[in-house]
Write an enzyme that holds these catalytic residues in place. Structure first.
Site, PDB file in Angstrom:
ATOM      1  N   GLU A 214       9.018  -0.445  12.340  1.00  0.00           N
ATOM      2  CA  GLU A 214       8.992  -0.825  10.926  1.00  0.00           C
ATOM      3  C   GLU A 214       9.062   0.390  10.016  1.00  0.00           C
ATOM      4  OE1 GLU A 214       5.886  -3.573   9.974  1.00  0.00           O
ATOM      5  OE2 GLU A 214       6.309  -4.824  11.695  1.00  0.00           O
ATOM      6  N   LYS A 346       4.191 -16.043   7.169  1.00  0.00           N
ATOM      7  CA  LYS A 346       5.493 -15.624   7.696  1.00  0.00           C
ATOM      8  C   LYS A 346       6.331 -16.887   7.880  1.00  0.00           C
ATOM      9  CE  LYS A 346       3.960 -11.696  10.556  1.00  0.00           C
ATOM     10  NZ  LYS A 346       3.447 -11.361  11.916  1.00  0.00           N
TER      11      LYS A 346
END
Ligand code: 2PG
Ligand code: MG
Length: 441
Positions: A214, A346
């Protein structure tokens, strides 16, 4: 002015590639009005077992991760079922997708197929109305973006570990939040300085080994706490008051190294039971300016999750990710058991926008806060930024402060903040004040 014709004319599905170079699903929704919307679904690496299923083809190509079946579902069954439906009614569209799949976890059509269409439909409806997506979503929530917009407090990764960095640390995300910043833009400025100083601190210590999935620094530390100590040092060297201006947020992602109440810290060569892990985390909270801990215990360790919340929930944001998988029913269950006080949202853990929104509604009902979150496998798609702002969620987690699949989202939020001007409020420190568990304590 007559309303635009927001009924679906046709769908397009294509295979595109995510930030790990893996196949993923992109959908386009074309409306009768001529407006179109497009969206790309993300993919997680550390996943909860109760997440909706991401349909992958298996076989030899691309490590079994191709998405031709999901694409075929969009072009075939889903297109047949949703053509002619009105995208202005997102709830009805999503209900159709859920019913069409017919399983509790989208295992037949794939959550990657359904979510791509769900998100692209929202984009198309917004475009048909000439509105940015956040404003369209806000309008459906009854939030007037010109008067009441809330810019999220970002949660930004500085070191990536766990499943995102070859398990170089057991803890997955070492992040910062900037509750002392006056605006979203300032929070990013401060984070940029912390990120840069963290790189320098690691270089000096010979602990810098590149960047993780990430975009956070790939840490080569001897122990998990060393990473925490280096992060604190970076905050100080960047010139910020730890805890007040810049605080630490962790995603322990404990399901990745623990099961059945046993937790194996590979980096340190030791094993802890649930209470040992809780003790370690409480000790860290005394030593470091930590304001948020995600998945402190494994998804199968609900009783210990509740014990940790009992011990620290009045002063700490305790977030369920793998533990709650954006599921409204699980949030209600957790609230009844006193486990966690915040839920990560999410969309691909559920497979439609409406189910994700239902989770956010459940969170508000039980007094939980929420954080809209990206996945470790991402793309240039910035839909989650619109969700965070349009739904007024108050927090956003996107990964680190490097790599364009992350920066596309931070930069989009910057543009929205600029466009909203003084009508927008930055969530800032109020995020923690609003935490009901904290308020009770
Ligand atoms: C998480 C996410 C993002 P993944 O655990 O919160 O950091 O990771 O998408 O791999 O589940
Ligand atoms: Mg997580």
């Amino acid at each position: 002015m007559t309303a635009p014709d927001t009924r679906i004319h046709h769908l397009v599905a294509r295979r595109v590639w995510d930030s790990r170079g893996r196949p993923t699903v992109e959908a386009e929704v074309h409306l009768h009005s001529g407006a179109t919307g497009r969206a790309i679904v993300p993919a997680g690496a550390s996943r909860g077992t109760r997440e909706a299923l991401e349909l992958r083809d298996g076989g030899a190509a691309f490590g079994g991760l191709d998405v031709q079946q999901a694409l075929a579902h969009v072009r075939g069954e889903i297109a047949a079922a949703v053509t002619g439906l009105d995208t202005a009614d997102q709830a009805a569209l999503d209900a159709r997708l859920v019913a069409l799949d017919g399983t509790p976890n989208k295992q037949r059509l794939g959550a990657n197929a359904t979510l791509a269409v769900s998100m692209a439909a929202a984009h198309a409806a917004a475009a048909a109305h000439g509105l940015p997506l956040y404003a369209w979503l806000g309008r459906q929530q009854g939030i007037d973006m010109q008067a009441n917009a809330l810019l999220p407090l970002p949660q930004i990764q500085i070191f990536g570990g766990g499943a995102h960095a070859g398990r170089r640390t057991d803890i997955q995300d070492f992040m910062v939040q900037c509750p002392g910043a006056a605006s979203f833009a300032e929070a990013l400025e401060w984070t940029a300085e912390v990120y840069r100083h963290a790189g320098l601190v690691m270089q000096e210590r010979g602990a810098l080994a590149g960047v993780a999935d990430e975009g956070g620094w790939w840490p080569a530390f001897g122990g998990n706490e060393e990473a925490l100590e280096a992060l604190l040092r970076a905050i100080e060297r960047a010139g910020f008051v730890p805890g007040e201006q810049v605080s630490i947020a962790l995603d322990i992602a404990a399901s990745e190294f623990g099961r059945g109440g046993r937790y194996r810290l590979g980096l340190e060569g030791r094993e802890l039971d649930s209470d040992g892990l809780i003790e370690m985390l409480l000790r860290w909270c005394e030593r470091y300016p930590i304001t948020s801990i995600e998945d402190p215990l494994a998804e199968d360790d609900a009783a210990a999750f509740a014990r940790f919340t009992q011990a620290a929930g009045t002063r700490l944001q305790i977030v369920g990710d793998d533990f709650l998988v954006s599921d409204a029913a699980l949030v209600r269950e957790a609230a009844a058991a006193g486990a966690a006080n915040t839920v990560l949202l999410k969309p691909n853990q559920r497979g439609t926008l409406s189910e994700t929104l239902a989770c956010w509604r459940a969170a508000r009902e039980v007094g939980y806060a929420a954080i809209v979150s990206a996945r470790s496998g991402e793309s240039e798609d910035t839909t989650i930024v619109d969700l965070a702002i349009g739904w007024g969620v108050g927090q956003l987690k996107v990964g680190s402060f490097a790599r364009s699949e992350r920066m596309a989202k931070w930069n989009e939020a910057l543009r929205i903040e600029e466009r909203l001007g003084t009508s927008a409020r930055f969530a800032g420190a109020a995020v923690f004040g609003r935490n009901p568990a904290r308020a009770r304590g």
